[in-house]
Design a protein around this motif. Sequence first.
Motif: not given
Length: 110
Positions: A57-69
């Motif tokens: 879940i932490q990895l998904i959240a970090e990737n989501f933040i990167e994709l959002t940026n």
Amino acid sequence: MADSEKLDLILSEMQGMKSEMQGMKSEMQGMKSEMQELKRRTTSIELHLENTTDNNIQLIAENFIELTNKLNQAIPAADKNLAYEVKVNYLVSEVDKLKKEIAELKSKIA
């Protein structure tokens, strides 16, 4: 009924109760082993959640933040493209109007 018969009856009842108690004791042992198995499985699930699921879940959240940026960086370009598209559509319609007006003027002159 004689005293010896009464004692025999009580003795047979006591033996029946003793066998029932033994059955209950064996059932309790079975329940105890099942409870230990459930406890072991619960601990295993907790460890899996803590070690695997939480990490994923932490990895998904970090990737989501990167994709959002990245999306936020791409949106201004998309907005500019949309603005250019609107301008081009407007110019196309204006050119069509001018063509019609020129065609009418040519037909009047000829």
